[in-house]
Design a protein around this motif. Sequence first.
Motif, PDB file in Angstrom:
ATOM      1  N   LYS A  74     -14.731   2.806  11.060  1.00 37.76           N
ATOM      2  CA  LYS A  74     -16.313   2.111  11.105  1.00 37.76           C
ATOM      3  C   LYS A  74     -16.270   0.827  10.851  1.00 37.76           C
ATOM      4  CE  LYS A  74     -20.570   2.772   9.067  1.00 37.76           C
ATOM      5  NZ  LYS A  74     -21.321   2.840   7.855  1.00 37.76           N
ATOM      6  N   ALA A  75     -15.075   0.389  10.015  1.00 37.59           N
ATOM      7  CA  ALA A  75     -14.568  -1.235  10.066  1.00 37.59           C
ATOM      8  C   ALA A  75     -14.513  -2.120  11.309  1.00 37.59           C
ATOM      9  CB  ALA A  75     -14.415  -1.469   8.436  1.00 37.59           C
ATOM     10  N   ALA A  76     -13.981  -1.215  12.029  1.00 36.32           N
ATOM     11  CA  ALA A  76     -13.570  -1.846  13.152  1.00 36.32           C
ATOM     12  C   ALA A  76     -14.115  -1.618  14.218  1.00 36.32           C
ATOM     13  CB  ALA A  76     -11.948  -1.131  13.511  1.00 36.32           C
ATOM     14  N   ILE A  77     -15.098  -1.273  13.768  1.00 33.77           N
ATOM     15  CA  ILE A  77     -16.267  -1.683  15.181  1.00 33.77           C
ATOM     16  C   ILE A  77     -16.445  -2.356  15.486  1.00 33.77           C
ATOM     17  CG2 ILE A  77     -18.276  -0.967  15.997  1.00 33.77           C
ATOM     18  CD1 ILE A  77     -17.903   2.235  14.625  1.00 33.77           C
ATOM     19  N   GLY A  78     -16.701  -3.244  16.761  1.00 33.51           N
ATOM     20  CA  GLY A  78     -17.268  -4.608  17.979  1.00 33.51           C
ATOM     21  C   GLY A  78     -16.272  -5.523  17.276  1.00 33.51           C
ATOM     22  N   VAL A  79     -15.799  -5.620  16.724  1.00 30.79           N
ATOM     23  CA  VAL A  79     -14.663  -6.798  15.756  1.00 30.79           C
ATOM     24  C   VAL A  79     -13.310  -6.119  16.127  1.00 30.79           C
ATOM     25  CG1 VAL A  79     -15.313  -7.142  13.476  1.00 30.79           C
ATOM     26  CG2 VAL A  79     -14.004  -5.503  13.932  1.00 30.79           C
ATOM     27  N   THR A  80     -12.222  -7.683  16.594  1.00 33.80           N
ATOM     28  CA  THR A  80     -11.361  -7.474  17.205  1.00 33.80           C
ATOM     29  C   THR A  80     -10.336  -8.697  16.542  1.00 33.80           C
ATOM     30  OG1 THR A  80     -11.900  -9.514  18.552  1.00 33.80           O
ATOM     31  CG2 THR A  80     -11.556  -7.010  19.461  1.00 33.80           C
ATOM     32  N   GLY A  81      -9.109  -8.942  16.488  1.00 36.40           N
ATOM     33  CA  GLY A  81      -8.079  -9.735  15.974  1.00 36.40           C
ATOM     34  C   GLY A  81      -8.032  -9.715  14.359  1.00 36.40           C
ATOM     35  N   ASP A  82      -8.654 -11.261  14.298  1.00 34.72           N
ATOM     36  CA  ASP A  82      -7.695 -11.762  13.028  1.00 34.72           C
ATOM     37  C   ASP A  82      -9.552 -10.774  12.277  1.00 34.72           C
ATOM     38  OD1 ASP A  82      -6.046 -12.574  14.052  1.00 34.72           O
ATOM     39  OD2 ASP A  82      -6.495 -14.888  12.994  1.00 34.72           O
ATOM     40  N   GLU A  83     -10.181 -10.753  12.755  1.00 34.05           N
ATOM     41  CA  GLU A  83     -11.560 -10.346  11.741  1.00 34.05           C
ATOM     42  C   GLU A  83     -11.173  -8.754  12.098  1.00 34.05           C
ATOM     43  OE1 GLU A  83     -16.058 -10.092  12.538  1.00 34.05           O
ATOM     44  OE2 GLU A  83     -15.080 -10.912  13.843  1.00 34.05           O
ATOM     45  N   ALA A  84     -10.454  -7.843  12.717  1.00 24.15           N
ATOM     46  CA  ALA A  84     -10.717  -6.945  12.909  1.00 24.15           C
ATOM     47  C   ALA A  84      -9.119  -6.495  11.464  1.00 24.15           C
ATOM     48  CB  ALA A  84     -10.267  -6.549  13.884  1.00 24.15           C
ATOM     49  N   VAL A  85      -8.540  -7.204  11.565  1.00 27.40           N
ATOM     50  CA  VAL A  85      -7.241  -7.042  10.501  1.00 27.40           C
ATOM     51  C   VAL A  85      -7.524  -7.255   9.251  1.00 27.40           C
ATOM     52  CG1 VAL A  85      -5.162  -7.404   9.497  1.00 27.40           C
ATOM     53  CG2 VAL A  85      -5.579  -8.178  12.639  1.00 27.40           C
ATOM     54  N   LEU A  86      -8.937  -7.818   9.027  1.00 23.19           N
ATOM     55  CA  LEU A  86      -9.484  -8.424   7.593  1.00 23.19           C
ATOM     56  C   LEU A  86     -10.269  -6.962   7.369  1.00 23.19           C
ATOM     57  CD1 LEU A  86      -9.968 -12.472   8.521  1.00 23.19           C
ATOM     58  CD2 LEU A  86      -8.388 -11.452   6.248  1.00 23.19           C
ATOM     59  N   THR A  87     -11.205  -7.030   8.203  1.00 26.05           N
ATOM     60  CA  THR A  87     -12.297  -6.030   8.213  1.00 26.05           C
ATOM     61  C   THR A  87     -11.353  -4.907   7.435  1.00 26.05           C
ATOM     62  OG1 THR A  87     -13.525  -6.817   9.249  1.00 26.05           O
ATOM     63  CG2 THR A  87     -14.237  -5.082   8.652  1.00 26.05           C
ATOM     64  N   ILE A  88     -10.467  -4.304   8.457  1.00 26.93           N
ATOM     65  CA  ILE A  88     -10.387  -3.328   8.444  1.00 26.93           C
ATOM     66  C   ILE A  88      -8.984  -2.993   6.840  1.00 26.93           C
ATOM     67  CG2 ILE A  88     -10.005  -2.182  10.203  1.00 26.93           C
ATOM     68  CD1 ILE A  88      -7.107  -2.047  10.408  1.00 26.93           C
ATOM     69  N   SER A  89      -8.881  -4.153   6.658  1.00 29.74           N
ATOM     70  CA  SER A  89      -7.601  -4.764   5.017  1.00 29.74           C
ATOM     71  C   SER A  89      -8.709  -4.133   3.496  1.00 29.74           C
ATOM     72  CB  SER A  89      -6.452  -5.899   4.855  1.00 29.74           C
ATOM     73  OG  SER A  89      -6.102  -5.848   6.243  1.00 29.74           O
ATOM     74  N   LYS A  90     -10.012  -4.753   4.193  1.00 28.43           N
ATOM     75  CA  LYS A  90     -11.145  -4.918   3.150  1.00 28.43           C
ATOM     76  C   LYS A  90     -11.944  -4.011   2.597  1.00 28.43           C
ATOM     77  CE  LYS A  90     -12.158 -10.391   3.828  1.00 28.43           C
ATOM     78  NZ  LYS A  90     -13.115 -10.452   4.053  1.00 28.43           N
ATOM     79  N   ALA A  91     -11.671  -2.908   3.762  1.00 31.36           N
ATOM     80  CA  ALA A  91     -12.183  -1.473   3.803  1.00 31.36           C
ATOM     81  C   ALA A  91     -11.603  -0.287   3.487  1.00 31.36           C
ATOM     82  CB  ALA A  91     -13.092  -1.026   5.052  1.00 31.36           C
ATOM     83  N   TYR A  92     -10.192  -0.725   3.459  1.00 31.95           N
ATOM     84  CA  TYR A  92      -9.002  -0.121   2.759  1.00 31.95           C
ATOM     85  C   TYR A  92      -8.941  -0.313   1.306  1.00 31.95           C
ATOM     86  CZ  TYR A  92      -4.500   2.013   2.033  1.00 31.95           C
ATOM     87  OH  TYR A  92      -3.328   2.589   1.656  1.00 31.95           O
ATOM     88  N   VAL A  93      -9.327  -1.200   1.053  1.00 30.40           N
ATOM     89  CA  VAL A  93      -8.454  -1.355  -0.697  1.00 30.40           C
ATOM     90  C   VAL A  93     -10.241  -1.426  -1.061  1.00 30.40           C
ATOM     91  CG1 VAL A  93      -9.084  -2.774  -2.208  1.00 30.40           C
ATOM     92  CG2 VAL A  93      -7.451  -3.792   0.187  1.00 30.40           C
ATOM     93  N   ASN A  94     -11.331  -1.301  -0.311  1.00 34.34           N
ATOM     94  CA  ASN A  94     -12.379  -0.880  -0.930  1.00 34.34           C
ATOM     95  C   ASN A  94     -12.246   0.981  -1.338  1.00 34.34           C
ATOM     96  OD1 ASN A  94     -14.023  -3.770  -1.625  1.00 34.34           O
ATOM     97  ND2 ASN A  94     -15.106  -3.575   0.716  1.00 34.34           N
ATOM     98  N   PHE A  95     -12.452   1.642  -0.364  1.00 35.66           N
ATOM     99  CA  PHE A  95     -12.396   2.757  -0.524  1.00 35.66           C
ATOM    100  C   PHE A  95     -11.736   3.206  -1.247  1.00 35.66           C
ATOM    101  CE2 PHE A  95     -10.141   6.603   0.612  1.00 35.66           C
ATOM    102  CZ  PHE A  95     -11.756   7.732   0.515  1.00 35.66           C
ATOM    103  N   ALA A  96     -10.272   2.361  -2.033  1.00 33.94           N
ATOM    104  CA  ALA A  96      -9.271   2.674  -2.410  1.00 33.94           C
ATOM    105  C   ALA A  96      -9.993   3.004  -4.218  1.00 33.94           C
ATOM    106  CB  ALA A  96      -8.388   2.033  -2.827  1.00 33.94           C
ATOM    107  N   ARG A  97     -10.938   1.264  -4.501  1.00 32.49           N
ATOM    108  CA  ARG A  97     -11.875   1.110  -5.756  1.00 32.49           C
ATOM    109  C   ARG A  97     -13.018   2.323  -5.487  1.00 32.49           C
ATOM    110  NH1 ARG A  97     -12.674  -4.918  -3.928  1.00 32.49           N
ATOM    111  NH2 ARG A  97     -10.591  -6.144  -4.729  1.00 32.49           N
TER     112      ARG A  97
END
Length: 189
Positions: A74-97
């Motif tokens: 869901k976080a990866a929808i509509g983003v690419t490149g640096d923004e995609a990596v940052l967005t999925i990384s934040k989503a991963y960490v927020n999921f763990a939180r």
Amino acid sequence: MSPRPKVGLDIKEILEAAAELADQFGMQEVTLAILAKKLGIRPPSLYNHFDGLGGLRKKMAIYGIERLYEVIAKAAIGVTGDEAVLTISKAYVNFAREHPGIYESTLMAPDLEDEEVQLAGSKIVELTVRILQAYSLEGDTAIHAVRGLRSILHGFSSLEKSGGFKMALDLNESLEIIIKAFIQGIQES
């Protein structure tokens, strides 16, 4: 007063109840007896859905991996490149939180080489490889990068959960700096 027994309980309801327990108390505290009590059933009834505690842990691992995948996708929808990596990384960490027990379950399958567990995890790997294609990473190089990113995100999440970050610095800012360094590193490789 004990909860009323549920008729026609399905595996989804059982896993959701187990996930609630895991998030509240940790995966080590999710036992068949405690889960059955929460569901208002007798522990032997759980054997209709999986084979003992090991079977529950396997189902919980798959459930957790699938939930994590949904959040990242869901976080990866509509983003690419640096923004995609940052967005999925934040989503991963927020999921763990937000779901510490469910996240913990992703690491507790009795057999991480189990075909069903591997299939669930491969979806996250494939999604991450597709995101990293923006950096012209392919084959083994892409897999090495996925491993690196996962190591960063898991390490960050684990250290945060265990209270390893005591300095008065914004954790989200730290995460962003680390991910930007990762991106710079894969661009230079």
